[in-house]
Every structure is written in structure tokens, then in C-alpha cells.
Design an enzyme around this catalytic site. Structure first.
Site, PDB file in Angstrom:
ATOM      1  N   GLY B 327      30.798  77.857 -19.929  1.00  0.00           N
ATOM      2  CA  GLY B 327      29.344  77.976 -20.037  1.00  0.00           C
ATOM      3  C   GLY B 327      28.840  77.207 -21.245  1.00  0.00           C
ATOM      4  CB  SER B 328      25.781  77.658 -23.207  1.00  0.00           C
ATOM      5  OG  SER B 328      25.022  77.705 -22.024  1.00  0.00           O
ATOM      6  CB  THR B 329      31.019  78.571 -25.489  1.00  0.00           C
ATOM      7  OG1 THR B 329      31.807  78.233 -24.352  1.00  0.00           O
ATOM      8  CG2 THR B 329      30.607  80.034 -25.408  1.00  0.00           C
ATOM      9  CE  LYS B 331      24.070  74.194 -22.783  1.00  0.00           C
ATOM     10  NZ  LYS B 331      23.091  75.242 -22.480  1.00  0.00           N
ATOM     11  CG  ASN B 635      23.744  78.216 -17.869  1.00  0.00           C
ATOM     12  OD1 ASN B 635      24.784  78.834 -17.773  1.00  0.00           O
ATOM     13  ND2 ASN B 635      23.555  77.001 -17.386  1.00  0.00           N
TER      14      ASN B 635
END
Lengths: 385, 635
Positions: B327-329, B331, B635
């Protein structure tokens, strides 16, 4: 005859026939004991105690117990030696009859020990093994019978002897105690052989026995068959019945010429040997004293047997000769079978090494036998010529 | 009996016959005696050597002396795995008078239940050499030993033997990190160095116990003993002492590990904490755990079945083998990848209308905030977890560059040094897709990967590793569990450390860090509730993963199903920013929308590590979790 001269010289002083000048009899003659035989037996028993000490894992208690048994057996020997051979001749049929009855009783009510009925017990009073008595009673009965016949025996006499022998032997074999039944049979057969059984008959019996073997085999108990099979190839059952024989030959073989030394036998001291102070005591000996010690021991037995045979042939009547000869040759059979089985040339049958193996019954029987032998020798003039 | 008639008898002839026979008998006696002597001579002279050897073999036995297994400590010397003396029940059948009676009595005395009884009888049937003890039962209780002692006289051949057995004081907490030892099985036996493992019954099966098996096991010793036929040892002839296994000091901090486990209380998931400077793994927890001590003595069938059928998969090591969409980790890592690649600079901005469209494609790839974040730069893209920025970035980079950059952070690779059976996760690429599906890569898939979805799968350990590398400003240190083997510190420069990640300017790191700090401390931060009262500067990133099924779970009831369809909450964090001491990854399965749950746990971990006494209690953290229902991130 040089034979008789030799015996006389061994006796030391010639015994005059009746009517000669009465000589002062030696102490041995008065107590009817043969000092030579006694001496040899004492040496044997003494060494037996030494071996037992080692074989029992150096237990003084076992040695003392055995020494006491030897003492009792020696007393029995001396006592028996005081009876005249006429007594044995008269009582042989009685002893035989009682023995057969007791064997029947054992078959019916006997104690079951070690998977076989061998003992007759009056609780709290006595535990008795009738088959042991028959080792002496049967040959004496046969000798007593043959004493009344013209020798060499005729076929009819031999047939009667066969019946006399066969009944108790069959009863003992049924207990089942193959070892003892064979010993009783051989003791009695020796009497017949010594009485002059014709060679033709001996040959015939041998042929019959050989052809009768399969029949015998079929009638053996499983464990008896197993013993014989294991004897033929001990490696087939190295941890079961073959174990004993592998361990005992290993003990003997590893002893070498000089042995590992008294109390130093690793096989025996480490409990690898089964029954090491009873039937397998030869293995302890072989390991600890080596070939030299074994030869000395066997030579000692040979001396005893020689002396016994000499005493037998000195006897002045047929009954005495036959009984004495049977006793001494049976003694040798014990030695041969025991050493033979422990060293792996005979199947394992429960036969002790005479006067060395631990155990009271066999010592008493053997020494009573020697008592009879000595009685026959010492009282030889008391029987009608 | 015929009457004796002297007239018919020829005494001289009878004597002659007897003497002839006696002489013959004597000859036979001598012959047989010679036979015996010959036999003895054969045995004692000719065969002497053979039998001497056999006799020697008979009495001398070589007995293995198993070494004591090395102990395992945490970084502060707290004992994590010890050897505890336990008592086993053995029986020498040959010494027992009546085996059946004895077994019956033993079952009664030990108060065995049905299954134990059948196992017990099964064991009693195992083939053994004569006079060898058969193991009937292990790990007897004090009471059982006492009962056996009282009834000893009725139990010939039965022995109680002491044996050292592995014991894990904090089994459930440490189970996945340490692994456990178990009985050597037939397959292992075939591949083992028989000499080394002589007398040893146990071997490391999983985890650290398995990875450092060689060091922990030690070297078996031998002793030559003289025995009797019953195998009883009479005396010792010589001995080589065993070399005990080396003690192992781990990088784990047991109190941090304990906290992590307690924080996860009742949840499925994983927490991994790494010290960035050294790569030392401080905590590695997968929940639920299990009692690894059960596996040492041999777990019974019912318990094992229960563990295997448990829907929470307690035997599954989520930390090293659990696959989750990050997921967004990811980014911050993508931002760094873009900086390395040159696709962006710290000053790059995009305008987010709430969605992203590929050129010449009508399909809209949506931001989690429907109406968009407006103008978004790098820092803000991390703080608010803007999707559009990363759709755009991923498109700029392309899957090939993206794959390469992310691989440099350890995604899709097994990077930890001494973690047994770690999964490589999955970092998708063109080649991978071709091989896996025999399909070419579509540009849209790159966008999915750009927000940590699609095919991308990470393990909690990978996520923590990447975070540590990031906190280290790109300097790689291999994560590891061992600090010291025996007295030797593990080499610091571990082999095959991946290349460091270099940015054109070092200050660019600060931009990413700043973005991550704003996640927890900024007014717009997705985990701003977590940053309340923070006593140090912390960088973090939240993530939400759409449910990925671990499989085997086909029998949900409705409530269960609903619970298990909720998103996984993820969070990565490191602190303090200026000198990172700890990097954490947290994954809480089905924690529901938003990542606050995971963020609070990460905060508790950093507090515990950095603040010593000021660290909040587990109860306080739980309270926070209950009151904080904010759902700030999509998200």
C-alpha cells in the site's frame, strides 16, 4: 600279570587273600576309602571352589555354600562306602522300583520349574529330583540283573536290560529332561557294554540309532530341536539360544594358551557368559587359565577315571565291576559332554562339570557314586567269589 | 531275575571280558580327551586372535556423549532458550519380569490419558537391541517421578533418566523469532554427520535454532566403557569430552519483543524493529504465537491439529513469510526511486484533480480523496499520501526503472542475514510477468504498483529493512539476529550487502524525511493523531492494504468473513529523524479502514526504545486505540 602287579603296587601293601596272616589294616582300609581317589577328588573340588569364586563374581557366599555342599557330599560318600556291595546288590531292585514310581509321581504331580517337571516336593520337608537318583539306581539294577546271568549276555537278557533301562529313561525324557535321560541311559548301557555285549549287536544298535534319528527328531520338543540346530550354526540366533555358545567359545578362545589370569577373564567377569558358575564354568576356566590350565584339569579328570577303572577291574565279582565301571565312565561322560558343549563340539545339554560346577545335587550324586565305587573296592572280599 | 548259579558262571571269563572292555573304554576315554584338548587348542591357539578381538568388542563399548546445546540470550543477556533437566522413562524389556504387567502398572502410575496411552504402547513396541532401554515417556512431572520411585520395587527394568531438554521461557513471544528444536527425524538423520550428532536427539528445526544449528550444537564426545552383557557400564576406559555448543547472543531486545507481542494482543499481524545503524533486529514478532516448548518433546496429535486448523495460523511466521501489498507505505521509497532515477526533484509538483489519466487513455486512476489534494509536491505527497503524484511518478519512471530502484531497497529479495526461511516477497517486473503469466506488461499496471498495489507483495521484514535503509540515508546494513556467537562478535561488514543508495544531493533525503515527519506531526498528516505529544522527531508512513487472503480459509461464517475482508493496516516509522535509532514496520491484519491502529503501535515501539521510563504502558496504547476512530487515510 603286570596289570594286577601295577594295581598292587599302587595300593602300597598287598592285601592277602583270606586265610593269610592277618595284617593290621590301614586307616583307609578300615574306613573303606581309597586315598588316591579321595586325594584326586579333593584336588578337583579345591580347584572347583577357586573357579566358582571367580565365576560367581567373587562371591565368598557362593564359595562357602559350595564348600558346605562338598562337605555334605563327602560325608555321604564316606557313609555310602561303609555299606557292603551285597547291600547294593540286594537293594538295587528296590531303589529302582521306588525310583520309577517317583518318576511316575513327578509326571502326575511334580513341580513345574524351568518349563519342565523334575521335582517332587513334600512342602517344607524336601525337594527331590528322582531322576538324579536314577543315575545310580538304573545302572545298578542292570548290573544286578546281569550279575545273575551268564556272561556275555544272551539276546534275551539284553532285551530285559533294554526294558529295565527304557522305562525310567522314557519317563525322564518326558519331564522333559533330555540331558538326564541320556545320562541315565548311557550309565546303564555302559553296564551292558562292559558285561560283554557282542560287537555284532553294538554295530546293529548303532545302525538302528542312526536310522531312528528322524523319529527321535520328530519327538523332540521345540526347544530341544532349537538347541541342536543352534549347535550346528550358533550364528543363526546370536542373541537367543546361540548366545551362550558364541559367548562361551569367545571366552575360551580369547583365553589363549596362558589365559587372562584368575579373576581376570573379561568375558566371565563382565557377565557375558550365561550360567557361568554352573554349566558353563569351563568357559570361565578356559578364559582365565588358558589352554595350559584346561589341559591340567582334563588330565586330572583322566587320572580320576584311570584310577576308577583300575579300582573297577580290581573288583572280584561281576556286579561290583559293572557298577564301578559304569560309575566311573559316566563320570567321564559328564566331563566330556560338558567340556564338549561349552567348547562347541556338542549341542548344549544341561550337564554340569563334575565337582567344579556350582550345585549340590550333582555333587552329592557323584560322590555317592564314588562312595559305592570305594565300597566295592574295599569290600571286595566280602562278596562270594 | 534268574537265580545266580555259580556253576554256570565262568568267573575267569567274566573278568577277562570286563578287563578287555575296560581297557577299550580307557582307550576311548583317552581318545575323547584328546578330542577335547584338540578342540580347546584349536580355540585357544589357532583361533585365539579371532576370539580375542571378539571378546574385546564384547566388553568395550563406545558411548557418545552429546554436547550441551548453546544457550540463547537477548542483547541484554536475558535468557531466551535454556536447557532444562527433564526426566525420561525407559524400560529394559529383558530385565522386566513381565513386560505387559509392568506397562499396565506404568500407565496407571503415570495417569496417562487415552492418546498418551496409545503412544506409550506404540513406543513400547519399538524394536531395540536386547538390553537396550526403550524410551517410553519423556518430560515426567515431579509427581510422576515420585510415584515411580515409590513403586520402584514393582518395576524391574524401569528407569528414570535425566536429560537436558530445550526450554523457552517466553515461548509464545519468541516462537517465530527463535524457532525451536525438535527430535531428529529419519530424513535429517540421513543427512547428518553421524559422528557429530551421535547421542543427540534434538536438532534446530526452524528460526535461529536452525540457522545457527552448527554453532549451537557443538561437538559430540565419546567415552569408551567396559560393560557387562546387560549393557551396564562397569568402568570408563577413556573419554573425549564433548565440546558444548556456543552460546548465542541475539540482537533482539526481549522487552521490546514482549511489548510488540502485547501490542498485537489478539490481533493477527507482525511487528519488526531494526536498529538502522547496525542492522540489528530488535524485535520480530508474528502473532498469534504458539508454545514452541510443545514441539521440543514432541507435540501430541490433537494439539498439532488444533494449531494447524486454527484460522489465525499461529504456526505461520508472518514477519518473514507473510505476503502483504505494501500500500502507501512504499511512497517514500518510490519518491526516493524517482529522485535517483531523475524522474522528479524535491521541487517537482503536480496538480491533483482527484485522479490520474494516462495519455491517450480515458480511464481515471483515482486518488483516495475523491476531490483531490490540489497542488502537491514531494513532501506533501508523502504527508497526505497522495495517489495522483505517485501514478504520475510511476508512469514517468516506467516499470523497469521502478523495479530496479525498489529492488535496491531490498523489495523482492531475501536481504536479512540470518533469518531462516524468509520469503522474497514479490517485486513485479516485465520479465516476471512474462514468465509467470506469459503476458506483456501494461502501463496501467505500473500505476497500480506505484501506489503499492497490484502484484507487489512485501513481507514485514522487508518493509522494516527498507525503512532502516531509508533512515540510514541509503547506507545498507544487512539485518541480522545474531550479535555474538560464543565470544566472537558477528562481523559487522556482512557479505553481499546490497549497494548503497545514492541521491544526487544529500539534502534530498531531508525532503523525504520531512514528508514522513509530517505524516505524524503535520496538520495534514495521515497519522497526525499518533504524533500527539511526541517527544522526538519521528518519520512515518501509513498504508492500507486490500485484503490478501493467506489461503486455506474457506470456512468463514458471515461475521468472520466480514472481519476478514477488512483492510490490513500498515505503518512504517523511524526515529529520531536526525539520528535514527529504530526503524519499525507494523502490519495489523484486518484492522479496518485507515492505518491509525498500526501507527499507534509503531509509536509505542519507538517510545519504548527511545524514551526508557517515559514510554507509555501497553494499556495506555490500547486506550488510545479504542478512542481514536479517526479514519484519516484512504489508501
Amino acid at each position: 600279570m603286570p596289570w594286577q602287579a601295577l594295581i598292587r603296587s599302587m595300593r602300597g601293601r598287598p592285601v592277602r587273600p583270606s586265610g593269610g596272616i592277618p595284617k593290621r589294616r590301614s586307616i583307609w582300609e578300615r574306613i573303606h576309602i581309597d586315598p588316591w581317589l579321595l586325594g584326586l577328588l579333593l584336588i578337583l573340588m579345591g580347584s572347583g571352589l577357586l573357579v566358582i569364586y571367580s565365576a560367581s563374581g567373587q562371591s565368598m557366599n557362593v564359595v562357602i555354600a559350595q564348600a558346605i555342599r562338598f562337605g555334605v557330599a563327602l560325608v555321604a560318600m564316606v557313609v555310602v562306602a561303609q555299606f557292603s556291595p551285597i547291600f547294593f546288590l540286594r537293594w538295587a531292585p528296590v531303589a529302582y522300583g521306588i525310583g520309577v514310581l517317583m518318576l511316575v509321581a513327578v509326571e502326575l504331580v511334580g513341580d513345574i520349574g524351568m518349563g519342565a517337571q523334575r521335582w517332587l516336593e513334600i512342602p517344607g520337608v524336601i525337594r527331590f529330583q528322582p531322576s538324579e537318583m536314577m543315575k545310580l539306581a538304573v545302572p545298578m539294577m542292570v548290573a544286578a540283573y546281569l550279575y545273575r546271568c551268564e556272561l556275555p549276555p544272551r539276546l534275551r537278557d539284553i532285551a530285559v536290560c533294554g526294558l529295565i533301562i527304557g522305562l525310567p529313561v522314557a519317563l525322564i525324557a518326558a519331564q522333559p529332561d533330555l540331558g538326564t535321560s541320556l545320562l541315565v541311559a548311557s550309565a546303564a548301557i555302559i553296564v551292558v557294554l562292559l558285561a560283554g555285549l557282542s560287537w555284532r549287536l553294538i554295530g546293529l544298535v548303532c545302525v538302528l540309532l542312526a536310522s531312528g534319528f528322524p523319529l527321535l527328531w520328530m519327538n523332540l520338543h521345540n526347544y530341544q530341536r532349537q538347541r541342536i540346530l543352534t549347535f550346528l550354526n550358533p550364528e543363526t540366533d546370536p542373541l537367543g539360544s546361540g548366545w551362550n555358545i558364541i559367548q562361551s567359545t569367545t571366552a575360551i578362545g580369547s583365553g589363549g594358551v596362558f589365559g587372562k589370569g584368575w579373576l581376570e577373564g573379561t568375558q566371565s567377569q563382565l557377565e557375558f557368559l550365561p550360567e557361568r558358575h554352573t554349566d558353563f564354568i569351563v568357559a570361565v576356566l578356559g578364559e582365565e587359565v588358558g589352554l595350559i590350565g584346561m589341559v591340567v584339569l582334563i588330565f586330572l579328570y583322566l587320572l580320576i577315571v584311570s584310577r576308577g577303572l583300575w579300582l573297577a577291574s580290581e573288583s572280584q565279582n561281576t556286579f561290583g565291576r559293572l557298577v564301578a565301571g559304569s560309575i566311573i565312565l559316566t563320570f567321564f561322560i559328564y566331563v566330556f559332554v560338558n567340556v564338549g558343549m561349552v567348547s562347541g563340539i556338542l549341542p548344549v545339554v544341561g550337564v554340569p562339570l563334575p565337582l567344579v560346577s556350582y550345585g549340590g545335587t550333582s555333587s552329592v550324586t557323584l560322590l555317592v557314586g564314588f562312595g559305592i565305587l570305594m565300597s566295592i573296592h574295599a569290600h571286595r572280599r566280602l562278596l562270594p567269589r | 531275575m534268574p537265580p545266580r548259579s555259580d556253576k554256570l558262571k565262568n568267573t575267569e571269563q567274566e573278568l577277562r571280558i570286563f578287563r578287555a572292555r575296560a581297557l577299550l573304554a580307557f582307550v576311548v576315554v583317552v581318545a575323547l580327551t584328546s578330542l577335547l584338548v584338540g578342540r580347546l587348542a584349536y580355540l585357544q591357539v589357532v583361533q585365539h586372535d579371532v576370539y580375542s578381538t571378539r571378546s574385546e568388542k564384547n566388553r568395550v563399548r563406545v558411548e557418545p556423549l552429546p554436547p550441551n546445546r548453546g544457550l540463547i540470550y537477548d542483547r541484554n543477556g536475558v535468557l531466551l532458550a535454556e536447557n532444562r533437566p527433564t526426566y525420561n522413562l525407559t524400560l529394559v524389556r529383558e530385565r522386566s519380569e513381565n513386560v505387559d504387567e509392568t506397562l499396565k502398572l506404568l500407565v496407571e502410575l503415570l495417569e496417562l490419558n487415552g492418546e498418551e496411552t496409545s503412544t506409550f504402547y506404540e513406543r513400547s513396541q519399538q524394536w531395540q537391541r536386547p538390553f537396550q532401554p526403550v524410551l517410553l515417556a519423556s518430560d515426567l512431572s515431579e509427581e510422576q517421578i515420585a510415584r515411580l520411585a515409590v513403586n520402584r520395587h514393582q518395576l524391574p527394568g524401569v528407569e528414570v533418566e535425566a536429560q537436558l531438554l530445550r526450554y523457552y521461557p517466553d515461548a509464545e513471544v519468541m516462537a517465530h523469532a527463535l524457532g525451536y528444536v525438535g527430535r531428529i527425524n529419519a530424513e535429517e538423520l540421513a543427512n547428518l554427520d553421524a559422528t557429530r550428532y551421535a547421542g543427540t536427539h534434538f536438532i534446530g528445526k526452524t528460526g535461529i535454532e536452525r540457522f545457527y544449528e552448527d554453532e549451537l550444537h557443538g561437538q559430540a564426545g565419546l567415552r569408551r566403557v567396559e560393560t557387562n552383557a546387560r549393557g551396564r557400564v562397569l568402568r570408563e576406559l577413556g573419554r573425549t569430552d564433548p565440546v558444548p555448543g556456543k552460546d548465542l547472543t541475539l540482537t533482539l531486545d526481549s522487552s521490546l519483543q514482549m511489548l510488540a507481542y502485547e501490542l498485537m494482543d489478539g490481533r493477527r499481524g507482525s511487528i519488526v524493529a531494526i536498529e538502522p545503524g547496525s542492522g540489528e533486529i530488535l524485535a520480530m514478532v508474528s502473532t498469534p504465537g504458539f508454545d514452541s516448548n510443545q514441539f521440543v518433546t514432541g507435540i501430541d496429535r490433537a494439539s498439532y491439529q488444533a494449531l494447524q486448523e486454527n484460522l489465525n495460523l499461529p504456526l505461520f511466521n508472518r514477519a518473514t513469510r507473510g505476503h502483504y501489498p505494501p500500500g502507501s507505505t512504499i511512497k517514500p521509497f518510490l519518491a526516493l526511486g524517482g529522485l535517483v532515477d531523475g524522474a522528479i526533484t524535491p521541487d517537482t509538483t503536480i496538480n491533483d484533480p482527484g485522479y490520474y489519466q494516462l495519455p491517450n487513455d480515458s480511464r481515471r486512476y483515482r486518488n483516495w480523496l475523491r476531490w483531490g489534494h490540489g497542488r502537491v509536491d514531494l513532501e506533501r505527497s508523502i504527508a497526505v499520501s497522495n495517489n495522483t503524484f505517485y501514478y504520475s511518478l510511476a508512469h514517468e519512471m516506467g516499470i523497469d526503472s521502478l523495479h530496479e530502484q525498489m529492488t535496491n531497497f531490498g523489495f523482492g529479495q531475501r536481504v536479512a542475514h540470518d533469518v531462516q526461511s524468509q520469503s522474497s516477497g514479490l517485486m513485479p517486473s516485465r520479465e516476471w510477468k512474462r514468465e509467470r503469466f506469459n503476458q506483456s506488461w501494461y502501463p496501467g499496471e505500473t500505476l497500480s504498483v506505484g501506489i503499492g498495489q497490484g502484484y507487489w507483495q512485501v513481507t514485514p521484514l522487508q518493509l522494516a529493512t527498507a525503512t532502516a535503509t531509508l533512515a540510514n540515508r541509503g547506507q545498507w546494513v544487512k539485518p541480522r539476529m545474531a550479535r555474538q556467537i560464543g565470544d566472537t562478535p558477528l562481523e559487522l561488514d556482512l557479505p553481499d550487502t546490497p549497494d548503497d543508495i545514492n541521491l544526487a544531493q544529500d539534502s534530498w533525503w531531508d525532503s523525504v524525511f520531512s514528508g514522513m515527519e509530517k505524516v505524524v506531526s503535520g496538520s495534514e498528516g495521515t497519522a497526525r493523531r499518533t504524533g500527539e505529544g511526541l517527544e522526538y522527531r519521528m518519520g512515518g508512513k501509513s498504508g492500507t492494504a486490500q485484503v490478501f487472503s493467506l489461503g486455506q480459509d474457506q470456512r468463514y461464517d458471515a461475521d468472520e468473513l466480514e472481519e476478514r475482508l477488512r483492510d490490513h493496516a500498515l505503518f512504517i516509522a523511524f526515529a529520531p529523524i536526525e539520528d535514527p535509532q529504530i526503524a519499525v514496520s507494523v502490519i495489523v491484519e484486518n484492522a479496518g479502514g485507515g492505518s491509525t491502529h498500526a501507527a499507534h503501535l509503531a509509536r509505542a515501539m519507538t517510545d519504548e526504545w527511545l524514551l526508557d521510563d517515559d514510554a507509555p504502558e501497553v494499556d495506555e496504547v490500547r486506550e488510545t486505540l479504542e478512542t481514536d476512530n479517526s479514519n484519516v487515510e484512504g489508501n
